[in-house]
Design a protein around this motif. Structure first.
Motif, PDB file in Angstrom:
ATOM      1  N   THR A  81       0.835  -1.201   0.000  1.00 14.16           N
ATOM      2  CA  THR A  81       0.000   0.000   0.000  1.00 14.16           C
ATOM      3  C   THR A  81       0.869   1.249   0.000  1.00 14.16           C
ATOM      4  N   THR A  82       0.465   2.246  -0.784  1.00 12.31           N
ATOM      5  CA  THR A  82       1.245   3.491  -0.902  1.00 12.31           C
ATOM      6  C   THR A  82       0.330   4.717  -0.861  1.00 12.31           C
ATOM      7  N   THR A  83      -0.825   4.616  -0.231  1.00 10.99           N
ATOM      8  CA  THR A  83      -1.848   5.651  -0.386  1.00 10.99           C
ATOM      9  C   THR A  83      -1.813   6.763   0.649  1.00 10.99           C
ATOM     10  N   GLY A  84      -1.353   6.474   1.864  1.00 10.27           N
ATOM     11  CA  GLY A  84      -1.477   7.445   2.946  1.00 10.27           C
ATOM     12  C   GLY A  84      -2.866   7.493   3.545  1.00 10.27           C
ATOM     13  N   ASN A  85      -3.761   6.628   3.077  1.00 15.93           N
ATOM     14  CA  ASN A  85      -5.135   6.590   3.583  1.00 15.93           C
ATOM     15  C   ASN A  85      -5.299   5.377   4.503  1.00 15.93           C
ATOM     16  N   ARG A  86      -6.495   5.166   5.006  1.00 18.90           N
ATOM     17  CA  ARG A  86      -6.757   4.045   5.889  1.00 18.90           C
ATOM     18  C   ARG A  86      -7.661   3.018   5.206  1.00 18.90           C
ATOM     19  N   ASP A  87      -7.668   1.784   5.748  1.00 18.02           N
ATOM     20  CA  ASP A  87      -8.575   0.730   5.306  1.00 18.02           C
ATOM     21  C   ASP A  87      -8.486   0.459   3.806  1.00 18.02           C
ATOM     22  N   VAL A  88      -7.268   0.390   3.319  1.00 18.42           N
ATOM     23  CA  VAL A  88      -7.047   0.102   1.906  1.00 18.42           C
ATOM     24  C   VAL A  88      -7.209  -1.398   1.652  1.00 18.42           C
ATOM     25  N   ILE A  89      -6.724  -2.206   2.591  1.00 13.77           N
ATOM     26  CA  ILE A  89      -6.910  -3.658   2.536  1.00 13.77           C
ATOM     27  C   ILE A  89      -7.664  -4.067   3.797  1.00 13.77           C
TER      28      ILE A  89
END
Length: 430
Positions: free
Chosen positions: A278-286
């Protein structure tokens, strides 16, 4: 100074501090050999002492390269207090070496719990900073939430990373940011090199060294196709992996598609991936629904920022057993026998894995050079910057690029006066 809650500097927490300092200094000397930008800036700061009388508070990944920035600021006349911005990214020996400097107090320590992590930030703020340098915005947030009386004395700050800038812009939009902060992450010398090459190289190297597994032939799912995601996708593709990109922004998804990567929702990618990064800086991506689709033996890692991109609470709830499969790798065994492997506790993999060293030295030299001149700019021209998030002045970014090119012996062209006039005109038609 305000009450630092008696949290001790690193030198008071180690059993053999002299040995640690020597090893930390050895690491720093190696890094310094490959950081010509910071060396150039340090020489200027030593001569000019632009930070004399200033107190700089820093929350950063405290390792050898960061230490060169810390000492560069201190050698420019500042009193510097520093702590970590991630519980697992500090190198204790480097922290101890910094703490030996007459103008530096380091509270950074690896492996702290949440309480100790925030106690150390309190201790840094206790030095009553006039400038802040942050990675992730925890320092700025705590000052605004718990020490508003100090804000009047703060000239400004600089923020290193994508997540921190996102948080700052949200804070600014709410009218809650009460002093100027430079968005160092958004300047070309940071995002084009640190985010692309730094994240791409260091995260993949950390995973490979931690697992002792090859990339070749694996299907690697890269969540997010911003600058960090682009770097990861490009580098892992170059190591003969099959790359799948997931995105929420249609133009970035299209860009990934046009660059030849397979693009699909995470709900579909979960069933085909061997490695998820994951490289988003967001939460709950997976999340749970994705874990339920994954195959036995997958690797899960985060190269974004905080440890919330992978929902580890949901994974723990699904698991019937959890054990350390390898140093830095936690295996979550599900009821049907599948094992999902989480690297570095879902924290920033290029800094939190046991063998991680962060971005390459040359890359961080550029980013930290920008940080250093931003601090100088805040103090020299503070009247030009009101509260809020500010772009780094382009001339500062160019200054760092020119120092780097000169150090590498690379010559480049300049516009002629005729060309400059043409580019600045509107009345030259066909």
């Amino acid at each position: 100074m305000t009450d630092t809650q008696a949290y001790p500097p690193i030198s008071e927490q180690l059993s053999d501090v002299e040995t640690a300092r020597a090893e930390g200094r050895r690491k720093m000397e190696w890094a310094a050999q490959h950081m010509p930008i910071c060396e150039h800036v340090r020489e200027e700061f030593l001569a000019d002492q632009p930070f004399e009388g200033e107190r700089i508070a820093m929350a950063m990944h405290v390792e050898a390269k960061t230490a060169i920035l810390v000492e560069t600021l201190a050698d420019g006349g500042a009193e510097v207090a520093v702590t970590g911005c991630n519980p697992l990214s500090t190198h204790d020996d480097v922290s101890a070496a910094l703490d030996a400097h007459d103008s530096i107090t380091s509270y950074a320590k690896r492996g702290v719990d949440d309480e100790e992590y925030y106690e150390a930030i309190h201790a840094v703020i206790g030095h009553e900073p006039t400038v802040t340098v942050d990675d992730g915005m925890d320092l700025v947030a705590m000052i605004h939430e718990e020490y508003p009386e100090l804000i009047e004395g703060i000239v400004g700050g600089a923020e290193e990373t994508t997540t921190g800038v996102h948080r700052l812009r949200a804070m600014d939009a709410d009218g809650a940011l009460e002093y100027p902060v430079f968005a160092v992450n958004d300047t070309p010398m940071k995002r084009l090199f640190d985010n692309v090459h730094g994240t791409g190289e260091s995260s993949l190297a950390s995973i490979a060294m931690t697992t002792n597994l090859s990339w070749a032939g694996k299907t690697v799912v890269v969540a997010g196709f911003g600058y960090c995601g682009k770097g990861v996708a490009s580098k892992v593709s170059g190591q003969n992996a099959n790359v799948v990109v997931t995105e929420v922004e249609p133009r970035r998804a299209l860009e990934a598609h046009m660059e030849g990567y397979e693009v699909m929702p995470m709900a579909e990618a979960a069933a085909v991936g061997d490695v998820f990064l994951t490289t988003t800086g967001n939460r709950d991506v997976i999340v749970r629904e994705h874990f339920e689709q994954m195959g036995d033996g997958v690797l899960l890692a985060n190269a974004g920022h905080f440890d919330i991109e992978i929902d580890l609470e949901a994974l723990a709830d699904l698991a019937v057993d959890r054990y350390e499969a390898r140093d830095g790798v936690d295996a979550y065994e599900l009821a049907d026998g599948r094992r999902l492997n989480v690297i570095a506790e879902g924290r920033l993999v290029n800094l939190a894995a046991p063998v991680s060293l962060g971005h390459p030295v040359e890359v961080m030299d550029q980013s930290f050079g920008v940080q250093a001149v931003c601090v100088r700019e805040l103090l020299e021209n503070s009247e030009q910057y009101g509260p809020g998030v500010h772009d780094v002045p382009d001339d500062l970014d160019r200054e760092i690029a020119e120092i780097k090119l000169a150090a590498d012996g690379v010559a480049f062209d300049s516009l002629t006066e005729t060309q400059r006039e043409y580019m600045g005109s509107w009345d030259h038609g066909t």
